[in-house]
Write an enzyme that holds these catalytic residues in place. Structure first.
Site, PDB file in Angstrom:
ATOM      1  N   ASP A 131     -14.367  -3.283  -3.104  1.00 26.49           N
ATOM      2  CA  ASP A 131     -13.590  -2.581  -4.124  1.00 26.49           C
ATOM      3  C   ASP A 131     -13.841  -1.088  -3.890  1.00 26.49           C
ATOM      4  O   ASP A 131     -14.969  -0.610  -4.054  1.00 26.49           O
ATOM      5  CB  ASP A 131     -14.068  -3.004  -5.514  1.00 26.49           C
ATOM      6  N   ASP A 168     -10.809  -4.981   1.919  1.00 24.40           N
ATOM      7  CA  ASP A 168      -9.850  -5.104   0.815  1.00 24.40           C
ATOM      8  C   ASP A 168     -10.539  -5.820  -0.337  1.00 24.40           C
ATOM      9  O   ASP A 168     -11.572  -6.469  -0.166  1.00 24.40           O
ATOM     10  CB  ASP A 168      -8.610  -5.880   1.279  1.00 24.40           C
ATOM     11  N   TYR A 199      -0.047   8.144 -10.740  1.00 30.22           N
ATOM     12  CA  TYR A 199       0.256   7.863  -9.326  1.00 30.22           C
ATOM     13  C   TYR A 199       0.612   9.159  -8.596  1.00 30.22           C
ATOM     14  O   TYR A 199       0.060   9.457  -7.534  1.00 30.22           O
ATOM     15  CB  TYR A 199       1.402   6.845  -9.236  1.00 30.22           C
ATOM     16  N   LYS A 207      -1.577  10.873  -5.594  1.00 29.58           N
ATOM     17  CA  LYS A 207      -1.043  10.990  -4.229  1.00 29.58           C
ATOM     18  C   LYS A 207      -0.966  12.457  -3.778  1.00 29.58           C
ATOM     19  O   LYS A 207      -1.136  12.749  -2.599  1.00 29.58           O
ATOM     20  CB  LYS A 207       0.329  10.306  -4.130  1.00 29.58           C
TER      21      LYS A 207
HETATM   22  N1  LIG Z   1       5.445   0.448  -0.991  1.00 27.19           N
HETATM   23  C1  LIG Z   1       5.852   1.694  -1.135  1.00 27.19           C
HETATM   24  O1  LIG Z   1       7.055   1.966  -1.403  1.00 27.19           O
HETATM   25  C2  LIG Z   1       4.899   2.840  -0.970  1.00 27.19           C
HETATM   26  C3  LIG Z   1       5.426   4.141  -0.953  1.00 27.19           C
HETATM   27  C4  LIG Z   1       4.559   5.217  -0.795  1.00 27.19           C
HETATM   28  C5  LIG Z   1       3.193   4.999  -0.656  1.00 27.19           C
HETATM   29  N2  LIG Z   1       2.722   3.719  -0.690  1.00 27.19           N
HETATM   30  C6  LIG Z   1       1.272   3.550  -0.552  1.00 27.19           C
HETATM   31  O2  LIG Z   1       0.980   2.695   0.535  1.00 27.19           O
HETATM   32  C7  LIG Z   1      -0.251   2.005   0.268  1.00 27.19           C
HETATM   33  C8  LIG Z   1      -0.047   0.519   0.451  1.00 27.19           C
HETATM   34  O3  LIG Z   1       0.867   0.067  -0.530  1.00 27.19           O
HETATM   35  P1  LIG Z   1       1.715  -1.275  -0.414  1.00 27.19           P
HETATM   36  O4  LIG Z   1       3.063  -0.952  -0.894  1.00 27.19           O
HETATM   37  O5  LIG Z   1       1.522  -1.896   0.916  1.00 27.19           O
HETATM   38  O6  LIG Z   1       1.019  -2.116  -1.585  1.00 27.19           O
HETATM   39  P2  LIG Z   1       0.295  -3.554  -1.579  1.00 27.19           P
HETATM   40  O7  LIG Z   1       0.022  -3.837  -2.995  1.00 27.19           O
HETATM   41  O8  LIG Z   1       1.093  -4.524  -0.792  1.00 27.19           O
HETATM   42  O9  LIG Z   1      -1.067  -3.245  -0.789  1.00 27.19           O
HETATM   43  C9  LIG Z   1      -2.101  -2.487  -1.341  1.00 27.19           C
HETATM   44  C10 LIG Z   1      -3.424  -3.031  -0.825  1.00 27.19           C
HETATM   45  O10 LIG Z   1      -4.497  -2.285  -1.420  1.00 27.19           O
HETATM   46  C11 LIG Z   1      -5.484  -3.205  -1.849  1.00 27.19           C
HETATM   47  N3  LIG Z   1      -6.262  -2.669  -2.963  1.00 27.19           N
HETATM   48  C12 LIG Z   1      -5.829  -2.360  -4.209  1.00 27.19           C
HETATM   49  N4  LIG Z   1      -6.858  -1.974  -4.973  1.00 27.19           N
HETATM   50  C13 LIG Z   1      -7.965  -2.020  -4.190  1.00 27.19           C
HETATM   51  C14 LIG Z   1      -9.348  -1.749  -4.420  1.00 27.19           C
HETATM   52  N5  LIG Z   1      -9.794  -1.335  -5.623  1.00 27.19           N
HETATM   53  N6  LIG Z   1     -10.208  -1.914  -3.400  1.00 27.19           N
HETATM   54  C15 LIG Z   1      -9.786  -2.334  -2.184  1.00 27.19           C
HETATM   55  N7  LIG Z   1      -8.499  -2.626  -1.915  1.00 27.19           N
HETATM   56  C16 LIG Z   1      -7.598  -2.463  -2.909  1.00 27.19           C
HETATM   57  C17 LIG Z   1      -4.671  -4.422  -2.302  1.00 27.19           C
HETATM   58  O11 LIG Z   1      -5.468  -5.610  -2.427  1.00 27.19           O
HETATM   59  C18 LIG Z   1      -3.632  -4.507  -1.207  1.00 27.19           C
HETATM   60  O12 LIG Z   1      -4.065  -5.267  -0.112  1.00 27.19           O
HETATM   61  C19 LIG Z   1      -0.662   2.416  -1.136  1.00 27.19           C
HETATM   62  O13 LIG Z   1      -1.591   3.472  -1.063  1.00 27.19           O
HETATM   63  C20 LIG Z   1       0.637   2.900  -1.747  1.00 27.19           C
HETATM   64  O14 LIG Z   1       0.418   3.816  -2.792  1.00 27.19           O
HETATM   65  C21 LIG Z   1       3.526   2.640  -0.834  1.00 27.19           C
END
Ligand SMILES: NC(=O)c1ccc[n+]([C@@H]2O[C@H](COP(=O)([O-])OP(=O)(O)OC[C@H]3O[C@@H](n4cnc5c(N)ncnc54)[C@H](O)[C@@H]3O)[C@@H](O)[C@H]2O)c1
Length: 255
Positions: free
Chosen positions: A69, A43, A161, A165
């Site tokens: 990253d 992460d 986004y 996706k």
């Molecule tokens: N929360 C929702 O409603 C939802 C819905 C559909 C899809 N998602 C997807 O699920 C995944 C997780 O989302 P979440 O809601 O847990 O968000 P979150 O922000 O809690 O977690 C995202 C994680 O990705 C890491 N990250 C971001 N940019 C990065 C980079 N450049 N390099 C390495 N790590 C990086 C962040 O540090 C974090 O730990 C994402 O892909 C998001 O698009 C989330």
């Protein structure tokens, strides 16, 4: 929210959770660890990654951490090499890292576009490209990519986004076709609205929530643990014949 887990389901397996420091990724990493996997969390957020690894070891699991990253090819390659140096292989790749923010289309600048698409889609490509050769050598592996209901259903003011996706889903499907002959499965999970840092601003917006909750037949927003079960299923032996699907986990929103 507690969920049952299946002891030893991932025993002796090495799982790489990219974007596993918090939210959905952390729930998946914890679940894999509880079920016996040797987990490597990668992460960009070092403090949250340390907390996630701590939580995992409190649960009796094991996790190593690599700062990475996903937009940076060299960091990605080093991260995967490190995981392989530690554990000799990667059995499961969970690509979860993702970002997003709303903006009207005409006010979406290139920086916003690149940040979103590079993290969500290009990162998935870079990480998979680094991991897959190791899986091909062993003729086994499970790839699970975090897509979204937005891979299918467009939401206004989320062009980068949505596009990223949709791309993640087609990347997962392409790899299902191309890597199936090597015994590698590739699938995607499509969460609906899940309570995490990413959605915190939306969840605070009462008007949005009143409208949105009516769209979810199960009548509630999801929790990260709601995603951990379906995602780990796709990485498990129960999914050995599941390849190229997008499993929506959205309370019926897309029904
Ligand atoms: N929360 C929702 O409603 C939802 C819905 C559909 C899809 N998602 C997807 O699920 C995944 C997780 O989302 P979440 O809601 O847990 O968000 P979150 O922000 O809690 O977690 C995202 C994680 O990705 C890491 N990250 C971001 N940019 C990065 C980079 N450049 N390099 C390495 N790590 C990086 C962040 O540090 C974090 O730990 C994402 O892909 C998001 O698009 C989330």
């Amino acid at each position: 929210m507690s969920r049952d887990f299946i002891p030893d389901r991932f025993r002796d397996q090495v799982a790489l959770g990219v974007g596993g420091a918090q939210g959905i990724g952390k729930a998946i990493a914890v679940r894999l660890g509880r079920e016996g996997a040797r987990v490597v969390i990668a992460d960009i957020d070092r403090p949250m990654m340390a907390r996630a690894a701590g939580e995992l070891s409190d649960e009796g699991g094991r996790a190593r951490q690599v700062l990475c990253d996903v937009r940076k090819p060299r960091q990605v390659n080093r991260m995967v090499e490190q995981a392989v140096r530690w554990h000799g292989r990667v059995d499961v790749l969970m690509y979860i890292a993702g970002v997003g923010k709303t903006a009207p289309f005409t006010r979406t600048d290139e920086r916003h576009w690149d940040w979103t698409v590079d993290t969500n889609l290009k990162g998935a490509f870079l990480v998979a490209r680094a991991v897959v050769p190791h899986m091909i050598k062993r003729r086994r592996g499970k790839l699970v990519f975090m897509a979204s209901t937005n891979s299918w259903d467009a939401e206004a003011e989320l062009a980068p986004y949505n596009a990223s996706k949709a791309g993640v889903f087609l990347l997962a499907k392409t790899l299902a076709r191309e890597l199936g002959p090597y015994g590698i499965n590739s699938n995607a999970v499509g969460p609906g609205l899940i309570r995490t840092r990413l959605t915190a601003p939306l969840l605070k917006d009462r008007k949005f929530m009143r409208k949105y909750q009516n769209l979810i037949p199960l009548g509630r927003v999801g929790e990260p643990e709601d995603i951990a079960g379906p995602a780990t299923f796709l990485a498990s032996p129960d999914a050995d014949y599941v390849n190229g699907v997008l499993l929506f986990v959205d309370g019926g929103q897309l029904a």
